[in-house]
Structure formats: structure tokens, C-alpha cells
Enzyme design. Sequence first.
Site, PDB file in Angstrom:
ATOM      1  N   GLU A 107     -61.694 -26.861 110.162  1.00  0.00           N
ATOM      2  CA  GLU A 107     -61.403 -28.325 110.086  1.00  0.00           C
ATOM      3  C   GLU A 107     -62.223 -28.854 111.284  1.00  0.00           C
ATOM      4  OE1 GLU A 107     -61.564 -30.824 108.849  1.00  0.00           O
ATOM      5  OE2 GLU A 107     -59.361 -31.826 108.241  1.00  0.00           O
ATOM      6  N   ASP A 108     -62.638 -30.177 111.346  1.00  0.00           N
ATOM      7  CA  ASP A 108     -63.372 -30.667 112.402  1.00  0.00           C
ATOM      8  C   ASP A 108     -62.373 -31.069 113.497  1.00  0.00           C
ATOM      9  OD1 ASP A 108     -62.326 -32.685 110.901  1.00  0.00           O
ATOM     10  OD2 ASP A 108     -63.877 -34.067 110.582  1.00  0.00           O
ATOM     11  N   ASP A 111     -55.738 -35.013 114.160  1.00  0.00           N
ATOM     12  CA  ASP A 111     -55.177 -36.261 114.452  1.00  0.00           C
ATOM     13  C   ASP A 111     -53.617 -36.059 114.262  1.00  0.00           C
ATOM     14  OD1 ASP A 111     -54.849 -38.338 115.552  1.00  0.00           O
ATOM     15  OD2 ASP A 111     -56.244 -39.573 114.321  1.00  0.00           O
ATOM     16  N   PHE A 160     -61.270 -42.347 119.628  1.00  0.00           N
ATOM     17  CA  PHE A 160     -62.066 -41.818 118.338  1.00  0.00           C
ATOM     18  C   PHE A 160     -63.268 -41.420 118.520  1.00  0.00           C
ATOM     19  CE2 PHE A 160     -64.182 -42.593 114.338  1.00  0.00           C
ATOM     20  CZ  PHE A 160     -62.904 -42.471 113.493  1.00  0.00           C
ATOM     21  N   ARG A 173     -72.657 -38.423 112.101  1.00  0.00           N
ATOM     22  CA  ARG A 173     -72.444 -36.964 111.830  1.00  0.00           C
ATOM     23  C   ARG A 173     -73.598 -36.245 112.324  1.00  0.00           C
ATOM     24  NH1 ARG A 173     -68.187 -36.552 108.204  1.00  0.00           N
ATOM     25  NH2 ARG A 173     -67.810 -38.044 106.350  1.00  0.00           N
TER      26      ARG A 173
END
Length: 191
Positions: A107-108, A111, A160, A173
Amino acid sequence: MPTSLDDKPLHRGIERVLISEQALAQRVEELGAEIAGHYYGREPLMIGVLTGAFVFMSDLIRAMAIPVRVEFIAVSSYGLATETSGVVRILKDLSRPIEGEHVLLVEDIIDSGLTLRYLLDVLHRRNPASLSLAALLHKEKARAAEIVPDWVGFTIPDEFVVGYGLDVAERYRNLPFVGVYRPDEKPVYSS
Ligand code: IMP
Ligand code: MG
């Protein structure tokens, strides 16, 4: 910080570089070696969570000197109303069963962890031989779902971030570094 921000269109809206291209490359090399050592003698099935994990995944697998197989899964949150329950929808499922496989979910960023909580539950119910998690980024704020990844690239502040696969409305991206997004900036291609 070797990566500098200039007036390239791609850099508009980025407040600062948080993790440089060089730091990412070095950490992903380390993770690849660690993970390959863990799975030595086995052939893990690596499952990337689209879309954000695709850049991390592509570098990570090339830092692993063992045979691996690669799949992707795509999920979408139902929206704010159901987000607290962690209910997500599978938009693109795996192409074959994972029973008996050594699965590594990639996963990137974590959060709230709700998306991953759901995904891990879904995959667990399919009876893999093992199920582990590698996340490039982990926000350090308190998390509802209490996800503890087996491998983490970087723990980051609650800001963010975009780049290296991470987006805002599908943009950024392709930034080679991870940067802090500045939301009050004008759109990337405004005239
Ligand atoms: P969670 O369910 O709250 O852990 O949400 C995780 C997902 O939200 C990630 O897979 C990302 O797609 C997205 N996300 C969370 N934080 C960020 C961020 O800082 N930048 C870009 N995407 C993020
Ligand atoms: Mg994602």
C-alpha cells in the site's frame, strides 16, 4: 535536500519536498532486501492496492532478488457516510484464489487505516498461508483501525502528501519525490 522545487508545472501546488527521490530509492532498496530475506525459499504473491501503490510496487519488486508474483486490487470507499464503518467496495478483484499463498499486500500510505482494515479482513477470509503488509508511508497521528504494517518505509507527520504514486484528484502521481501538497494553490494547468 537535493531535490529542488522550481517553476515546472508539475511542481505547482507543492509546498516542500518531504522525502527526496534519493531517500526513497535508498529506503526502498533496504525494504526490498529485508522483505526478500523474510520470504527466502518462498515465492510471495505481492498484491498492490491501486492506484497509489503502483510506483512503490514497481521499485520494490526490482529491489527483491527472489521470485515474486504480482497482482493488483482496486478499492473505493463508499463515501463519508460509511467511511467510519470501514466499508469499501472492491472495484477490481484478484484474478485467482489466494488460498495457500504467501500474500504481501503493498500500500502507498496508511492514514485512518480503514481501507486496509477492510482489505486485510477480505483477504484473510480467503485463507492465504500468510498475510503481511508493506506500506511506504505511515502517518504518525492516532489511527482508528490500529493497523500495524510488517514493513514501513517512512513514518510521516499528519500532512497531505503527493508524489511517488500518491495523488490529488489523480494528479502528481508522477512526481519522483514525496511532497507536501499546498491546497490553496491554483490548479496545475490553470491559464
Ligand atoms: P485510510 O483508509 O484513511 O487509511 O486511507 C488510505 C488511502 O487514502 C490511501 O490509500 C490513499 O489513497 C489516501 N490517502 C490518505 N492520506 C493521503 C495523503 O496524504 N495523500 C494522498 N492520498 C492519501
Ligand atoms: Mg491508495
